[in-house]
Design a protein around this motif. Sequence first.
Motif, PDB file in Angstrom:
ATOM      1  N   LEU A  10      -0.474  -2.863  15.616  1.00  0.00           N
ATOM      2  CA  LEU A  10      -1.231  -1.827  14.930  1.00  0.00           C
ATOM      3  C   LEU A  10      -1.335  -0.574  15.790  1.00  0.00           C
ATOM      4  N   ASP A  13       1.932   1.148  15.805  1.00  0.00           N
ATOM      5  CA  ASP A  13       2.162   1.823  14.533  1.00  0.00           C
ATOM      6  C   ASP A  13       1.357   3.121  14.440  1.00  0.00           C
ATOM      7  N   ILE A  14       0.115   3.105  14.922  1.00  0.00           N
ATOM      8  CA  ILE A  14      -0.720   4.308  14.899  1.00  0.00           C
ATOM      9  C   ILE A  14      -0.068   5.409  15.725  1.00  0.00           C
ATOM     10  N   LEU A  18       2.084   5.997  11.733  1.00  0.00           N
ATOM     11  CA  LEU A  18       1.243   5.430  10.679  1.00  0.00           C
ATOM     12  C   LEU A  18       0.379   6.491  10.009  1.00  0.00           C
ATOM     13  N   ALA A  21       2.388   8.485   7.658  1.00  0.00           N
ATOM     14  CA  ALA A  21       2.735   7.718   6.467  1.00  0.00           C
ATOM     15  C   ALA A  21       1.557   7.638   5.491  1.00  0.00           C
ATOM     16  N   CYS A  35      -8.584  -3.773   9.022  1.00  0.00           N
ATOM     17  CA  CYS A  35      -7.284  -3.956   8.392  1.00  0.00           C
ATOM     18  C   CYS A  35      -7.250  -5.391   7.887  1.00  0.00           C
TER      19      CYS A  35
END
Length: 111
Positions: A10, A13-14, A18, A21, A35
């Motif tokens: 996570l 991804d951040i 992210l 997105a 999450c």
Amino acid sequence: PKYADLLAKLLNDIENGLMEALDLKGEPLPLLWTCDYIPKDPEDAATASVDTEYVVGEFNCSCVGVSKFQAVCGGDKTLADVSDEDYYDGCKLTDLMGAQAIKMLDKLKSA
């Protein structure tokens, strides 16, 4: 920790797109958010060596609750209706959240 790999993914991804997105580029992350992960069978050959893969089902930052206080959300009940034990536990959590928020703000001010 048991789900350290999910947290690492996570955070990666951040840092790697992210927010873009989600059309939130440049926005601060919420102080409190969750999450919801859904387990699934691996689809990619690169992850086929694991039994279970997880995908995010939803992000929640608008109605994350402090579970010890949830029973009195809305309606006629107030925090006065929370049991002493639940009130103590809920305050312990919210005090910790506040202390962490202050640390984060102090860090930003000093940067």
